[in-house]
Design an enzyme around this catalytic site. Structure first.
Site, PDB file in Angstrom:
ATOM      1  N   CYS A 171     -62.802  64.690-116.702  1.00  0.00           N
ATOM      2  CA  CYS A 171     -62.952  65.326-115.391  1.00  0.00           C
ATOM      3  C   CYS A 171     -62.010  64.700-114.354  1.00  0.00           C
ATOM      4  O   CYS A 171     -61.307  65.416-113.632  1.00  0.00           O
ATOM      5  CB  CYS A 171     -64.405  65.248-114.932  1.00  0.00           C
ATOM      6  SG  CYS A 171     -65.158  63.609-115.156  1.00  0.00           S
TER       7      CYS A 171
HETATM    8  N1  LIG Z   1     -70.485  65.270-117.636  1.00  0.00           N
HETATM    9  C1  LIG Z   1     -69.221  65.477-117.281  1.00  0.00           C
HETATM   10  O1  LIG Z   1     -68.923  65.706-116.087  1.00  0.00           O
HETATM   11  C2  LIG Z   1     -68.118  65.457-118.312  1.00  0.00           C
HETATM   12  C3  LIG Z   1     -66.848  65.899-117.941  1.00  0.00           C
HETATM   13  C4  LIG Z   1     -65.817  65.912-118.893  1.00  0.00           C
HETATM   14  C5  LIG Z   1     -66.079  65.477-120.185  1.00  0.00           C
HETATM   15  N2  LIG Z   1     -67.315  65.017-120.517  1.00  0.00           N
HETATM   16  C6  LIG Z   1     -67.536  64.580-121.904  1.00  0.00           C
HETATM   17  O2  LIG Z   1     -68.255  65.612-122.576  1.00  0.00           O
HETATM   18  C7  LIG Z   1     -69.104  65.049-123.581  1.00  0.00           C
HETATM   19  C8  LIG Z   1     -70.537  65.524-123.336  1.00  0.00           C
HETATM   20  O3  LIG Z   1     -70.939  65.061-122.057  1.00  0.00           O
HETATM   21  P1  LIG Z   1     -72.302  65.525-121.358  1.00  0.00           P
HETATM   22  O4  LIG Z   1     -72.239  64.996-119.981  1.00  0.00           O
HETATM   23  O5  LIG Z   1     -72.519  66.958-121.606  1.00  0.00           O
HETATM   24  O6  LIG Z   1     -73.341  64.644-122.227  1.00  0.00           O
HETATM   25  P2  LIG Z   1     -74.937  64.739-122.258  1.00  0.00           P
HETATM   26  O7  LIG Z   1     -75.434  65.576-121.147  1.00  0.00           O
HETATM   27  O8  LIG Z   1     -75.424  63.324-122.367  1.00  0.00           O
HETATM   28  O9  LIG Z   1     -75.221  65.494-123.660  1.00  0.00           O
HETATM   29  C9  LIG Z   1     -74.948  64.905-124.896  1.00  0.00           C
HETATM   30  C10 LIG Z   1     -75.348  65.870-126.004  1.00  0.00           C
HETATM   31  O10 LIG Z   1     -74.996  65.260-127.255  1.00  0.00           O
HETATM   32  C11 LIG Z   1     -76.058  65.440-128.174  1.00  0.00           C
HETATM   33  N3  LIG Z   1     -76.050  64.342-129.133  1.00  0.00           N
HETATM   34  C12 LIG Z   1     -76.137  63.014-128.874  1.00  0.00           C
HETATM   35  N4  LIG Z   1     -76.067  62.313-130.036  1.00  0.00           N
HETATM   36  C13 LIG Z   1     -75.919  63.235-131.021  1.00  0.00           C
HETATM   37  C14 LIG Z   1     -75.793  63.152-132.441  1.00  0.00           C
HETATM   38  N5  LIG Z   1     -75.816  61.964-133.069  1.00  0.00           N
HETATM   39  N6  LIG Z   1     -75.662  64.288-133.139  1.00  0.00           N
HETATM   40  C15 LIG Z   1     -75.667  65.497-132.536  1.00  0.00           C
HETATM   41  N7  LIG Z   1     -75.791  65.664-131.194  1.00  0.00           N
HETATM   42  C16 LIG Z   1     -75.916  64.523-130.465  1.00  0.00           C
HETATM   43  C17 LIG Z   1     -77.315  65.453-127.323  1.00  0.00           C
HETATM   44  O11 LIG Z   1     -78.301  66.191-128.048  1.00  0.00           O
HETATM   45  P3  LIG Z   1     -79.872  65.821-128.059  1.00  0.00           P
HETATM   46  O12 LIG Z   1     -80.391  66.053-126.670  1.00  0.00           O
HETATM   47  O13 LIG Z   1     -80.403  66.787-129.062  1.00  0.00           O
HETATM   48  O14 LIG Z   1     -79.976  64.394-128.493  1.00  0.00           O
HETATM   49  C18 LIG Z   1     -76.830  66.188-126.072  1.00  0.00           C
HETATM   50  O15 LIG Z   1     -76.988  67.578-126.263  1.00  0.00           O
HETATM   51  C19 LIG Z   1     -68.947  63.519-123.463  1.00  0.00           C
HETATM   52  O16 LIG Z   1     -68.040  63.062-124.419  1.00  0.00           O
HETATM   53  C20 LIG Z   1     -68.396  63.330-122.050  1.00  0.00           C
HETATM   54  O17 LIG Z   1     -67.632  62.152-121.912  1.00  0.00           O
HETATM   55  C21 LIG Z   1     -68.344  65.008-119.626  1.00  0.00           C
END
Ligand SMILES: NC(=O)c1ccc[n+]([C@@H]2O[C@H](COP(=O)([O-])OP(=O)(O)OC[C@H]3O[C@@H](n4cnc5c(N)ncnc54)[C@H](OP(=O)(O)O)[C@@H]3O)[C@@H](O)[C@H]2O)c1
Length: 368
Positions: A171
């Site tokens: 981001c």
């Molecule tokens: N948030 C932002 O603004 C942003 C911006 C750019 C990029 N990103 C990147 O995008 C990615 C996702 O970020 P997010 O903010 O959406 O994260 P998040 O809200 O913490 O969601 C993580 C997801 O991953 C799943 N997960 C975790 N461990 C897992 C496993 N072992 N196997 C399968 N699924 C698993 C979780 O599922 P369960 O709930 O079922 O455990 C959850 O649905 C990250 O790499 C982050 O750095 C985030």
């Protein structure tokens, strides 16, 4: 449940629609991706994957975002994903995508990864920056790191359209690179002493609970974090170096502010030609982004607010020049979950499917 509240898109049985698996469906990136695909004219969601949520019916987990199929969330088994999907959006904590990607590509599933696993062309660099994850997950996929396309669509559009693996930018890099790159490309800015000061809302930290993101920690305050060596610094430097044609270093400082969504990045650098005006610099941005509907360039003296891009896939850019100090001041706001994550992911997916990049993406904010 009242069928009237389901979107048409979710109930479509049209076989010509591209089938998309969302892995990490319950997280912020997964939720935004599902929301966007529900109304997308050329994609449908056909598989949901997760970890703690495995076994749950989607509509029980997210009654505010009901899917007609009400799928059960599954373990992300590559065999099962490949039977159900042409594309996979991976929205997982760093390190996990690298376990899935080689197997998905082997099964001809094209992958859009939202994590940092494939953002560096060199696996060794990923290991240096993502030290904790590198100690947890043993990786040897040097070739895939080199092949993956960095998914900043305004800069790598043609490569994205034919890629098997696209790695969406972080981001902060998105908000920093969009205003900075045109000036690096044209050689208009002194490449020593570049400073990026950025602010983000709390959803940047994901949905998983963390003490530092508790309401009582974040509300009524603002604080810097990751002041030296934030992981996104090297990502910003990688594409900056590529575009400038020589090594670029930046001083990048992020701040956490008490709002849910949004990033404001302000970039400072000295103009090489002190005679350039703010209007000249605005023209530079307008010229670069003329054919890119996800980018807006504001007129001189108008400064972007995160509220103006909230829940949209738009990046709003603005530029000012201080003739007294010779400083160029570049500003960019995005919604971190949209242009900074899932929206940019769908923008990339559009290109991968041969569609106009803005297809199905909201570009106008509901204000405030
Ligand atoms: N948030 C932002 O603004 C942003 C911006 C750019 C990029 N990103 C990147 O995008 C990615 C996702 O970020 P997010 O903010 O959406 O994260 P998040 O809200 O913490 O969601 C993580 C997801 O991953 C799943 N997960 C975790 N461990 C897992 C496993 N072992 N196997 C399968 N699924 C698993 C979780 O599922 P369960 O709930 O079922 O455990 C959850 O649905 C990250 O790499 C982050 O750095 C985030």
């Amino acid at each position: 449940m009242d069928s009237a509240i389901f979107s048409n898109a979710d109930s479509r049985s049209d076989d010509s629609l591209n089938r998309v698996a969302i892995i990490g469906a319950s997280g912020y990136g997964g939720l935004q991706s599902i929301r966007l695909l529900m109304e997308h004219p050329f994609f449908k969601v056909t598989f949901l994957g997760g970890n703690r949520s495995v076994g749950m019916r989607w509509n029980d987990l997210c009654p505010f975002l009901p899917l007609q199929q009400n799928q059960v969330i599954e373990n992300p088994d590559p065999e099962l994903i490949s039977k159900n999907a042409d594309f996979a959006i991976l929205s997982l904590p760093n390190g996990l995508a690298s376990k899935l990607v080689p197997k998905l590509l082997d099964k001809n599933v094209r992958v859009l990864d939202l994590s940092a696993d494939y953002r560096y062309r060199s696996l060794d660099q990923w290991k240096n920056v993502y030290v904790k994850e590198a100690s947890l997950y043993s990786r040897r996929d040097h070739d895939l790191c080199a092949q993956a396309i960095y998914g900043l669509p305004e800069w790598n559009g043609s490569q994205i359209s034919t890629a098997r693996l696209v790695s969406s930018p972080g981001c902060f890099p998105t908000a920093s690179l969009l205003p900075l790159l045109p000036f690096l490309k044209q050689g208009l800015i002194d490449t020593d002493g570049l400073i990026i000061d950025a602010k983000t809302g709390t959803s940047g930290g994901g949905r998983k609970p963390k003490e530092s993101l508790l309401f009582s920690e974040v509300s009524e305050g603002i604080s810097p974090y990751g002041v030296i060596g934030h992981r996104h610094t090297s990502e910003i430097e990688q594409l900056s170096t590529q575009v400038a044609g020589h090594k670029i270093q930046v001083q990048f400082t992020p701040h956490l502010i008490p709002m849910v969504r949004g990033i404001l990045a302000t970039v400072y650098g000295k103009l090489r030609d002190p005679g350039l005006t703010a209007d000249d610099c605005m023209t530079v941005l307008e010229t670069f982004y003329r054919n890119h509907p996800n980018i807006g360039v504001l007129s001189v003296g108008k400064y972007p607010s995160t509220k103006w891009v909230r829940q949209t896939n738009k990046a709003l850019l603005s530029v000012q020049v201080d003739s007294r100090t010779g400083q160029l001041v570049l500003m960019c706001t995005i919604d971190n979950l949209m242009k900074g994550q899932a929206g940019q992911g769908i923008q990339n997916l559009n290109l991968m499917a041969g569609l106009p990049q803005e297809t199905g993406l909201p570009l106008v904010s509901f204000y405030p």
